[in-house]
Design a protein around this motif. Structure first.
Motif, PDB file in Angstrom:
ATOM      1  N   PHE A  74     -24.798   0.046 -33.844  1.00 44.65           N
ATOM      2  CA  PHE A  74     -23.426   0.005 -33.347  1.00 44.65           C
ATOM      3  C   PHE A  74     -23.292   0.934 -32.148  1.00 44.65           C
ATOM      4  N   ALA A  75     -22.400   0.567 -31.227  1.00 43.03           N
ATOM      5  CA  ALA A  75     -22.053   1.463 -30.132  1.00 43.03           C
ATOM      6  C   ALA A  75     -21.199   2.589 -30.691  1.00 43.03           C
ATOM      7  N   LEU A  76     -21.672   3.826 -30.541  1.00 44.81           N
ATOM      8  CA  LEU A  76     -20.978   4.971 -31.132  1.00 44.81           C
ATOM      9  C   LEU A  76     -19.578   5.158 -30.548  1.00 44.81           C
ATOM     10  N   ASP A  77     -19.384   4.846 -29.283  1.00 43.67           N
ATOM     11  CA  ASP A  77     -18.103   5.060 -28.617  1.00 43.67           C
ATOM     12  C   ASP A  77     -17.092   3.951 -28.879  1.00 43.67           C
ATOM     13  N   GLY A  78     -17.413   3.008 -29.754  1.00 47.38           N
ATOM     14  CA  GLY A  78     -16.539   1.859 -29.957  1.00 47.38           C
ATOM     15  C   GLY A  78     -15.300   2.161 -30.777  1.00 47.38           C
ATOM     16  N   GLU A  79     -14.370   1.197 -30.735  1.00 46.44           N
ATOM     17  CA  GLU A  79     -13.152   1.276 -31.539  1.00 46.44           C
ATOM     18  C   GLU A  79     -13.409   0.618 -32.896  1.00 46.44           C
ATOM     19  N   THR A  80     -12.402   0.673 -33.772  1.00 44.37           N
ATOM     20  CA  THR A  80     -12.506   0.011 -35.072  1.00 44.37           C
ATOM     21  C   THR A  80     -12.245  -1.487 -34.904  1.00 44.37           C
ATOM     22  N   PRO A  81     -13.059  -2.410 -35.395  1.00 43.30           N
ATOM     23  CA  PRO A  81     -14.372  -2.084 -35.958  1.00 43.30           C
ATOM     24  C   PRO A  81     -15.369  -1.743 -34.855  1.00 43.30           C
ATOM     25  N   LEU A  82     -16.327  -0.872 -35.180  1.00 41.10           N
ATOM     26  CA  LEU A  82     -17.345  -0.489 -34.217  1.00 41.10           C
ATOM     27  C   LEU A  82     -18.070  -1.730 -33.681  1.00 41.10           C
ATOM     28  N   THR A  83     -18.387  -1.720 -32.411  1.00 42.92           N
ATOM     29  CA  THR A  83     -19.081  -2.852 -31.797  1.00 42.92           C
ATOM     30  C   THR A  83     -20.529  -2.887 -32.269  1.00 42.92           C
ATOM     31  N   GLU A  84     -20.902  -3.965 -32.962  1.00 41.73           N
ATOM     32  CA  GLU A  84     -22.276  -4.102 -33.431  1.00 41.73           C
ATOM     33  C   GLU A  84     -23.136  -4.651 -32.305  1.00 41.73           C
ATOM     34  N   THR A  85     -24.223  -3.953 -31.989  1.00 44.99           N
ATOM     35  CA  THR A  85     -25.098  -4.371 -30.896  1.00 44.99           C
ATOM     36  C   THR A  85     -26.325  -5.125 -31.386  1.00 44.99           C
ATOM     37  N   ALA A  86     -26.692  -4.955 -32.654  1.00 42.58           N
ATOM     38  CA  ALA A  86     -27.869  -5.660 -33.179  1.00 42.58           C
ATOM     39  C   ALA A  86     -27.872  -5.584 -34.697  1.00 42.58           C
ATOM     40  N   HIS A  87     -28.503  -6.587 -35.307  1.00 39.89           N
ATOM     41  CA  HIS A  87     -28.717  -6.609 -36.759  1.00 39.89           C
ATOM     42  C   HIS A  87     -30.077  -7.252 -37.003  1.00 39.89           C
TER      43      HIS A  87
ATOM     44  N   TYR B 154     -24.079  13.496 -33.645  1.00 45.88           N
ATOM     45  CA  TYR B 154     -24.382  13.254 -32.240  1.00 45.88           C
ATOM     46  C   TYR B 154     -23.731  14.392 -31.468  1.00 45.88           C
ATOM     47  N   GLN B 155     -24.557  15.230 -30.834  1.00 43.51           N
ATOM     48  CA  GLN B 155     -24.037  16.470 -30.269  1.00 43.51           C
ATOM     49  C   GLN B 155     -23.652  16.373 -28.799  1.00 43.51           C
ATOM     50  N   ALA B 156     -24.235  15.444 -28.070  1.00 44.66           N
ATOM     51  CA  ALA B 156     -23.955  15.360 -26.637  1.00 44.66           C
ATOM     52  C   ALA B 156     -22.550  14.808 -26.398  1.00 44.66           C
ATOM     53  N   PRO B 157     -21.933  15.120 -25.264  1.00 40.88           N
ATOM     54  CA  PRO B 157     -20.608  14.582 -24.963  1.00 40.88           C
ATOM     55  C   PRO B 157     -20.677  13.091 -24.646  1.00 40.88           C
ATOM     56  N   THR B 158     -19.678  12.351 -25.094  1.00 45.43           N
ATOM     57  CA  THR B 158     -19.548  10.937 -24.747  1.00 45.43           C
ATOM     58  C   THR B 158     -18.143  10.718 -24.194  1.00 45.43           C
ATOM     59  N   LYS B 159     -17.879   9.509 -23.715  1.00 47.05           N
ATOM     60  CA  LYS B 159     -16.555   9.214 -23.175  1.00 47.05           C
ATOM     61  C   LYS B 159     -15.472   9.446 -24.222  1.00 47.05           C
ATOM     62  N   LYS B 160     -15.721   9.007 -25.428  1.00 48.51           N
ATOM     63  CA  LYS B 160     -14.707   9.109 -26.477  1.00 48.51           C
ATOM     64  C   LYS B 160     -14.769  10.435 -27.218  1.00 48.51           C
ATOM     65  N   TYR B 161     -15.953  11.053 -27.257  1.00 51.00           N
ATOM     66  CA  TYR B 161     -16.148  12.271 -28.033  1.00 51.00           C
ATOM     67  C   TYR B 161     -16.747  13.355 -27.123  1.00 51.00           C
ATOM     68  N   PRO B 162     -15.928  14.025 -26.344  1.00 54.62           N
ATOM     69  CA  PRO B 162     -16.439  15.008 -25.374  1.00 54.62           C
ATOM     70  C   PRO B 162     -17.129  16.204 -26.010  1.00 54.62           C
ATOM     71  N   ALA B 163     -16.870  16.464 -27.281  1.00 59.34           N
ATOM     72  CA  ALA B 163     -17.542  17.566 -27.975  1.00 59.34           C
ATOM     73  C   ALA B 163     -18.519  17.050 -29.024  1.00 59.34           C
ATOM     74  N   GLY B 164     -18.874  15.778 -28.967  1.00 59.63           N
ATOM     75  CA  GLY B 164     -19.782  15.205 -29.936  1.00 59.63           C
ATOM     76  C   GLY B 164     -19.053  14.646 -31.149  1.00 59.63           C
ATOM     77  N   ALA B 165     -19.838  14.070 -32.072  1.00 61.34           N
ATOM     78  CA  ALA B 165     -19.239  13.377 -33.216  1.00 61.34           C
ATOM     79  C   ALA B 165     -20.122  13.523 -34.438  1.00 61.34           C
ATOM     80  N   VAL B 166     -19.487  13.430 -35.598  1.00 62.52           N
ATOM     81  CA  VAL B 166     -20.217  13.342 -36.850  1.00 62.52           C
ATOM     82  C   VAL B 166     -20.135  11.893 -37.315  1.00 62.52           C
ATOM     83  N   THR B 167     -21.267  11.357 -37.766  1.00 64.16           N
ATOM     84  CA  THR B 167     -21.331   9.966 -38.212  1.00 64.16           C
ATOM     85  C   THR B 167     -21.749   9.947 -39.674  1.00 64.16           C
TER      86      THR B 167
END
Length: 743
Positions: A64-77, A277-290
């Motif tokens: 899934f694309a981490l920066d996606g909205e709900t539901p997360l964008t699935e990129t592969a299965h 995920y510790q690096a800054p992203t567009k949606k999560y400038p301080a990183g994110a917990v998944t």
């Protein structure tokens, strides 16, 4: 296998004041996925979440694309089959790779994170019921290692690339005190942390490029059972993130709690996988917990921002961390040791370089290839611990006799377990197979004929094991009964078996257990001393309850007559009785197979040890147990399933219960029937059951019902095997082909 673990704890003192708790709202989540393992991939343009799909019909891995909205964008299965474990590695041969193990075939597989395409062929088959997987890149050498956890053991592997070809090499296998369900690696502490989901203890051992087994200790205890672990790589030292249902507690490497993050936006949520995920992203400038979760709104993957939570807990952010950065390359995996061992300076008798060889390699320069147990004399060693087995042999190092199923039941129901075989009183060819569905959806009992055709399903509250009671006196009627422990309401469930083998309800068919007791496994016993009928039920805590079953006031009645602790007190489930000898035989999943007296007044303070995990013949988990009757009480066999290696042991019924053989069930390609993996329960009878099974029958649970056209069915099936194929002509002479359970 080597072990060196310390159970002395190094518990840090708890804070004198309550740790601060902040909210951690869910920012985005996926659609419905059955998952419990999650990893992240660093990418400047599209960071990714990758997680397992444990669904029977879907299975595999999802990205899934981490920066996606709900539901997360699935990129592969990708769908290699039901998958339990997944981890991420960065920068191996200039690729970022997903590493996973599919449960149906136990092979490692690698996928390119950027394209989701499989890299090369499946690698390094690792037979077992594995429960946790994490990666470590050495900061001194740049080598990439994997730690794989299973039934009280850990396997350290090296993942490496050579001219575009990848291989996974076993470094060593060592024992640990638990079945770990989560793990994480701290770079600053240079330590692996691991935990089981049924306790608060967190264990640790140092990471090192060595073939010496590490010392394992208890780092500390969380406030609740640990459901997942992760490490946050700090600017100076790392944080340990410990999930406890809907709370993520944060500790330093000395295990002092620094605070906790409370999940919000969902009710009754349980975190089953955790990563950062510790690096800054567009949606999560301080990183994110998944995390992988299950809650009232469904199950799947979710993401939360770390910015407000870390600020609220006054924790230092480290958004500059990037696992793609190259470490130094002073590798001790050297050409002098054939790249098959670690070079050690000054360790030889002459003070010169010597080699510490990886598992399956030997000699001064690690050039000699070896196989454990010399392939059990049933195969040829063709690689490091890789055996090419003779026809009729397989499993671990060709040690298991291979048999094939001759039929399977219709696919039906979700997760199953221990079946039973009911023998018809009028025509043994019309005997029936009774199975369980213990998952919430469709829970109950099902009845099949000997061809595997579904005849009936009946609702029951998540039954786990089912057994048959013959010739029970219900007033002026003599009837047969099916008995199971039902987990939904922790009751003893009983159904009447009609003359054609189908089931129907009966008065008193739901009997209570004691307050606070959670049922798990079950079996039955008929006393030849008193002619009384008994029901056994156990809990995961190994507490056994024994009830007398009677008929009064036109209904079934139960009376508690004994309780005792089975084995050493660790988790139990499968059991079977031996009426002629007055025994109950029980499986202690991580430890052993035991025998106790089955009469209510028998001494239950100590059992007789039949077989023990690690004795050279038995492997964890010890699951289903069944008895094959002989013509006398000292003839016949005990069969027990071993989930971790998808195999079954055969022991003699007569004391001291000598080990006979191990067998495993491979696919029958001619009939389009898949093999048996991660087996749970089984049932067997030696009686001739008509033309279909003239040499007796074994019915066994199969965890992943693979389809002939590929993929895995969402519904379970049970495999049917001829007992004669397992025992052979000579041993079948010790089986009663005319056994009548009503005699």
């Amino acid at each position: 296998m080597r072990s060196c673990y310390l159970l002395a704890t190094s518990l840090a003192a708890s804070a004198t004041t309550a740790a601060l708790e902040v909210d951690l709202p869910i920012s985005a989540k996926s659609g419905d996925v059955e998952s419990d393992s999650i990893a992240v991939f660093y990418d400047d343009s599209q960071p990714l979440i990758v997680g397992n799909d444990g669904g029977a019909s879907t299975g595999g891995i999802r990205l899934f694309a981490l920066d996606g909205e709900t539901p997360l964008t699935e990129t592969a299965h990708e769908t290699p089959g039901r998958t339990k474990l997944v981890t991420a590695v960065h920068g191996v041969g200039e690729k970022n790779l997903v590493v996973t193990i599919a449960q149906p075939d136990s092979f490692f597989r690698l996928y390119d994170a950027s394209t989701a395409e499989q890299v090369g062929e499946p690698l390094a088959r690792t037979l077992g019921d594995w429960s946790a997987l994490c990666s470590w890149k050495s900061q001194s050498s740049g080598e990439q290692y994997l730690y794989l956890f299973g039934k009280k053991q850990t396997v350290q592997h090296l993942l490496r690339e050579n001219n575009g070809t990848y291989e996974i090499v076993e470094i060593q296998t060592f024992e640990n005190p638990i079945e770990a369900t989560s793990c994480a690696v701290s770079l600053s502490a240079e330590a692996v942390y691991f935990a089981a989901d049924d306790g608060p203890e967190i264990y640790t051992f140092p990471v090192a490029e060595t073939t010496s087994a590490p010392q394992i200790s208890v780092l500390g205890k969380a406030e609740d059972d640990v459901t997942a672990l992760a490490a946050y790589i700090g600017p100076d030292s790392d944080y340990i993130l410990v999930a406890e249902n809907d709370v993520i507690a944060v500790y330093n490497s000395s295990f002092t709690q620094l605070g906790s993050m409370k999940m919000t936006t969902d009710e009754d949520i349980e975190i089953k996988g955790l990563n950062v995920y510790q690096a800054p992203t567009k949606k999560y400038p301080a990183g994110a917990v998944t995390y992988a979760t299950k809650g009232d709104s469904g199950k799947g993957f979710a993401v939360s921002s770390l910015e407000a939570a870390f600020s609220g807990l006054s924790l230092d952010l480290n958004t500059s961390y990037d696992p793609r950065e190259n470490a130094s390359s002073s590798s001790s995996v050297c050409s002098e040791c054939g790249l098959n061992g670690f070079c050690q300076n000054g360790t030889s008798d002459a003070g010169e370089l010597s080699c510490a060889c990886f598992a399956g390699f030997d000699g001064e320069d690690c050039a000699k290839i070896t196989c454990r147990n010399d392939c059990s004399t049933h195969g040829e060693c063709v690689g490091a611990n890789i055996c090419q087995c003779e026809d009729g042999w397989g499993g671990l190092y060709c040690a298991f006799k291979v048999v094939q199923p001759v039929a399977e039941t219709d696919a039906h129901g979700g997760d199953g377990d221990d079946p039973a075989i009911w023998i018809s009183p009028t025509d043994k060819a019309q005997s029936r197979i009774i199975t369980t569905t213990k998952s919430e959806e469709g829970s109950g009992l099902s009845v099949f004929d000997l061809s595997g055709r579904l005849l009936q399903s009946i609702d029951a509250g998540e039954p786990d094991n089912v057994d048959v009671i013959y010739n029970f006196q219900a007033g002026n009627r003599t009837i047969d009964l099916a008995y199971a422990a039902c987990r939904t309401d922790n009751t003893l469930c009983l159904f009447e078996i009609t003359t054609n083998g189908t089931l129907q309800t009966i008065a008193g068919g739901s009997q209570p257990t004691k307050d606070g007791y959670k049922v798990y496994g079950s079996c039955v016993y008929h006393s030849r001393k008193s002619d009384k009928q008994y029901l056994f039920v156990n809990a995961k805590s190994a507490e056994y309850l024994q009830y007398e079953l009677s008929w009064a006031d036109d209904a079934l009645q139960t009376t508690l007559v004994r309780n005792f602790t089975g084995g050493t007190g660790s988790q139990v489930e499968g059991c079977v009785s031996d009426d002629a000898n007055g025994w109950i035989i029980i499986g202690e999943e991580p430890r052993a197979l035991w025998r106790y007296g089955a009469e209510p007044d028998d001494d239950s303070s100590e059992g007789f040890l039949i077989g023990e995990v690690g004795d050279g013949n038995m492997y964890a988990d010890v699951e289903g147990v069944t008895l094959v009757e002989g013509p006398s009480a000292d003839k016949g066999f005990i069969l027990v399933s071993q989930q971790g290696v998808s195999a079954y042991n055969v022991y003699r019924r007569a004391a001291p219960h000598d080990f006979v053989e191990t067998f495993t069930i491979y696919e029958n390609s001619e009939k389009g029937i898949d093999g048996v993996t991660n087996t749970d329960g089984l049932a067997a009878v030696g009686a001739a059951l008509g033309d279909a099974f003239p040499s007796g029958l074994i019915v066994t649970h199969d965890d992943a019902n693979q389809l002939p056209e590929g993929g895995t069915s969402n519904e379970a099936s049970y495999k049917l095997v001829s007992l004669g194929d397992v025992l052979g002509e000579e041993l079948m002479k010790e089986v009663d082909a005319n056994w009548d359970p009503r005699a």
